[in-house]
Design a protein around this motif. Structure first.
Motif, PDB file in Angstrom:
ATOM      1  N   ALA A  30       0.871  -1.179   0.000  1.00 32.81           N
ATOM      2  CA  ALA A  30       0.000   0.000   0.000  1.00 32.81           C
ATOM      3  C   ALA A  30       0.908   1.229   0.000  1.00 32.81           C
ATOM      4  O   ALA A  30       1.518   1.548   1.020  1.00 32.81           O
ATOM      5  CB  ALA A  30      -0.907  -0.010   1.220  1.00 32.81           C
ATOM      6  N   ILE A  31       1.008   1.894  -1.124  1.00 33.24           N
ATOM      7  CA  ILE A  31       1.932   3.021  -1.258  1.00 33.24           C
ATOM      8  C   ILE A  31       1.620   4.136  -0.256  1.00 33.24           C
ATOM      9  O   ILE A  31       2.512   4.845   0.203  1.00 33.24           O
ATOM     10  CB  ILE A  31       1.887   3.578  -2.698  1.00 33.24           C
ATOM     11  CG1 ILE A  31       2.334   2.491  -3.690  1.00 33.24           C
ATOM     12  CG2 ILE A  31       2.771   4.805  -2.825  1.00 33.24           C
ATOM     13  CD1 ILE A  31       3.741   1.986  -3.468  1.00 33.24           C
ATOM     14  N   SER A  32       0.357   4.245   0.124  1.00 31.55           N
ATOM     15  CA  SER A  32      -0.046   5.310   1.051  1.00 31.55           C
ATOM     16  C   SER A  32       0.616   5.189   2.410  1.00 31.55           C
ATOM     17  O   SER A  32       0.668   6.162   3.170  1.00 31.55           O
ATOM     18  CB  SER A  32      -1.566   5.306   1.220  1.00 31.55           C
ATOM     19  OG  SER A  32      -2.001   4.069   1.768  1.00 31.55           O
ATOM     20  N   VAL A  33       1.132   4.005   2.738  1.00 32.12           N
ATOM     21  CA  VAL A  33       1.763   3.804   4.036  1.00 32.12           C
ATOM     22  C   VAL A  33       3.107   4.531   4.121  1.00 32.12           C
ATOM     23  O   VAL A  33       3.570   4.867   5.210  1.00 32.12           O
ATOM     24  CB  VAL A  33       1.941   2.293   4.322  1.00 32.12           C
ATOM     25  CG1 VAL A  33       3.120   1.707   3.544  1.00 32.12           C
ATOM     26  CG2 VAL A  33       2.153   2.039   5.808  1.00 32.12           C
ATOM     27  N   GLY A  87       6.379 -15.465  -4.241  1.00 31.11           N
ATOM     28  CA  GLY A  87       5.733 -14.525  -5.150  1.00 31.11           C
ATOM     29  C   GLY A  87       5.525 -13.164  -4.532  1.00 31.11           C
ATOM     30  O   GLY A  87       5.736 -12.950  -3.339  1.00 31.11           O
ATOM     31  N   LEU A  88       5.104 -12.233  -5.366  1.00 38.15           N
ATOM     32  CA  LEU A  88       4.891 -10.859  -4.934  1.00 38.15           C
ATOM     33  C   LEU A  88       3.449 -10.670  -4.482  1.00 38.15           C
ATOM     34  O   LEU A  88       2.519 -11.140  -5.144  1.00 38.15           O
ATOM     35  CB  LEU A  88       5.199  -9.893  -6.070  1.00 38.15           C
ATOM     36  CG  LEU A  88       6.644  -9.891  -6.586  1.00 38.15           C
ATOM     37  CD1 LEU A  88       6.758  -8.947  -7.778  1.00 38.15           C
ATOM     38  CD2 LEU A  88       7.615  -9.489  -5.490  1.00 38.15           C
ATOM     39  N   PRO A  89       3.235 -10.001  -3.343  1.00 39.91           N
ATOM     40  CA  PRO A  89       1.863  -9.724  -2.913  1.00 39.91           C
ATOM     41  C   PRO A  89       1.193  -8.741  -3.865  1.00 39.91           C
ATOM     42  O   PRO A  89       1.852  -7.886  -4.464  1.00 39.91           O
ATOM     43  CB  PRO A  89       2.054  -9.102  -1.525  1.00 39.91           C
ATOM     44  CG  PRO A  89       3.436  -8.546  -1.534  1.00 39.91           C
ATOM     45  CD  PRO A  89       4.244  -9.453  -2.415  1.00 39.91           C
ATOM     46  N   LYS A  90      -0.118  -8.869  -3.991  1.00 36.28           N
ATOM     47  CA  LYS A  90      -0.866  -8.013  -4.909  1.00 36.28           C
ATOM     48  C   LYS A  90      -1.436  -6.805  -4.174  1.00 36.28           C
ATOM     49  O   LYS A  90      -2.102  -6.947  -3.151  1.00 36.28           O
ATOM     50  CB  LYS A  90      -2.003  -8.804  -5.555  1.00 36.28           C
ATOM     51  CG  LYS A  90      -1.522  -9.927  -6.452  1.00 36.28           C
ATOM     52  CD  LYS A  90      -2.693 -10.656  -7.093  1.00 36.28           C
ATOM     53  CE  LYS A  90      -2.204 -11.778  -8.006  1.00 36.28           C
ATOM     54  NZ  LYS A  90      -3.342 -12.498  -8.634  1.00 36.28           N
ATOM     55  N   PRO A  91      -1.177  -5.615  -4.684  1.00 40.02           N
ATOM     56  CA  PRO A  91      -1.734  -4.409  -4.063  1.00 40.02           C
ATOM     57  C   PRO A  91      -3.260  -4.445  -4.050  1.00 40.02           C
ATOM     58  O   PRO A  91      -3.888  -4.942  -4.981  1.00 40.02           O
ATOM     59  CB  PRO A  91      -1.228  -3.275  -4.967  1.00 40.02           C
ATOM     60  CG  PRO A  91      -0.014  -3.843  -5.634  1.00 40.02           C
ATOM     61  CD  PRO A  91      -0.307  -5.306  -5.827  1.00 40.02           C
ATOM     62  N   GLY A  92      -3.830  -3.922  -2.976  1.00 40.29           N
ATOM     63  CA  GLY A  92      -5.282  -3.831  -2.876  1.00 40.29           C
ATOM     64  C   GLY A  92      -5.963  -5.106  -2.447  1.00 40.29           C
ATOM     65  O   GLY A  92      -7.181  -5.150  -2.333  1.00 40.29           O
ATOM     66  N   LYS A  93      -5.200  -6.162  -2.183  1.00 45.79           N
ATOM     67  CA  LYS A  93      -5.789  -7.433  -1.760  1.00 45.79           C
ATOM     68  C   LYS A  93      -5.560  -7.643  -0.269  1.00 45.79           C
ATOM     69  O   LYS A  93      -4.501  -8.079   0.168  1.00 45.79           O
ATOM     70  CB  LYS A  93      -5.172  -8.594  -2.548  1.00 45.79           C
ATOM     71  CG  LYS A  93      -5.375  -8.516  -4.058  1.00 45.79           C
ATOM     72  CD  LYS A  93      -6.844  -8.681  -4.438  1.00 45.79           C
ATOM     73  CE  LYS A  93      -7.018  -8.690  -5.951  1.00 45.79           C
ATOM     74  NZ  LYS A  93      -8.426  -8.858  -6.336  1.00 45.79           N
TER      75      LYS A  93
END
Length: 286
Positions: A30-33, A87-93
């Motif tokens: 979450a980029i907002s963090v 793997g890479l976590p998915k944003p927004g999930k």
């Protein structure tokens, strides 16, 4: 909200697992963090963790002179992973906000529940560059935080005790829950003016502050990160226990509601048996 005892326990928990280990990946989901952008979080990668510290409710991971500092706010938490997912976590999930991976395959996730996103992460050369850290008052469990210093902080303080104890620029690390606990231990009304305290009352409040926090720290230390929330709740005597019996006198614990929070107290122990006015609830009942 994690307060001084829980953040202190997280500090020790992470120190045992991070110091001497290399950070290989920092993934902001979450980029907002992220509250800082220079240096970028990628600057932490390849660095060895040299220390973990606490500043009030801020948690500081020192990676060879570059600091990853986080404030968990009301709904944030840290989850340790012995093995991070592939793997890479998915944003927004889901609630995942940031992931830190170590060379060993271990690491931790920072998560935040709810819709009010206040979890904050900073990457800085010096924690004092963070306004919230720079304005912190003294740590109430520090060796030099004696009764005389405490009395000096309250002298001339025109706010109510509940608000004064929660002010991070006055005393670092105390939040909504432990301010209720401290006032119950000291047998004082949360609405009493700080500047009105007698010398005896100041001494009693100081003792309540130090003992309540020290006991909470003692209960929390050595626990895994995932058990700290439950331990905090189980150790609280009045906070979050409206309608239950006071463990000291047996009276019913009461509550005063505000727009975004509430306080709990025992009338017999703290206010001479008189319930405090709850204007918000009074309006709702009209």
């Amino acid at each position: 909200m994690p307060e001084l005892p829980e953040v202190d326990a997280l500090k020790d928990f992470l120190a045992d697992r991070l110091v001497g280990r290399e950070i290989v990946r920092v993934l902001p989901v979450a980029i907002s963090v992220l509250k800082t952008y220079d240096p970028p979080v990628s600057a932490l990668e390849g660095r060895e963790v040299t220390a973990v510290r606490r500043f009030g409710k801020f948690l500081d991971i020192d990676a060879d002179g570059l600091h990853l500092v986080t404030h968990l706010a009301r709904a944030g938490w840290l989850h340790w992973r012995d093995t991070l997912p592939d793997g890479l976590p998915k944003p927004g999930k889901g609630p995942l906000a940031l992931r830190v991976a170590l060379e060993t395959g271990e690491g931790f996730d920072l998560t935040e529940a709810g819709t009010q996103k206040r979890l904050a992460v900073y990457v800085v050369a010096d924690p004092e560059q963070i306004p919230g850290v720079a304005r912190l008052g003294p740590d109430p469990l520090a060796d030099d935080f004696d009764e005389e210093r405490f009395a000096g902080l309250l002298r001339g303080e025109r706010r109510q005790l509940k608000g004064a104890l929660r002010d991070q620029s006055l005393i670092a690390g105390v939040g909504n829950a432990y301010s209720d606990e401290i006032l119950h231990a000291a047998k004082m009304s949360p609405f009493k003016l700080a500047s009105s305290l007698t010398a005896e009352e100041t001494s009693r409040l100081y003792e309540g502050l130090r003992v309540t926090l020290a006991e909470a720290v003692e209960r929390s230390h050595g626990l895994a990160a995932g058990r700290l929330k439950a331990e905090k709740k189980s150790g609280l005597r009045v906070h979050g226990r409206a309608g239950e019996a006071c463990p000291v006198c047996g009276d019913t614990i009461r509550e005063v509601s505000f727009s975004d929070s509430a306080l709990q107290y025992c009338p017999t122990c703290q206010t001479g048996g008189k319930p405090l006015a709850d204007r918000r609830m009074s309006r709702l009942l009209k």
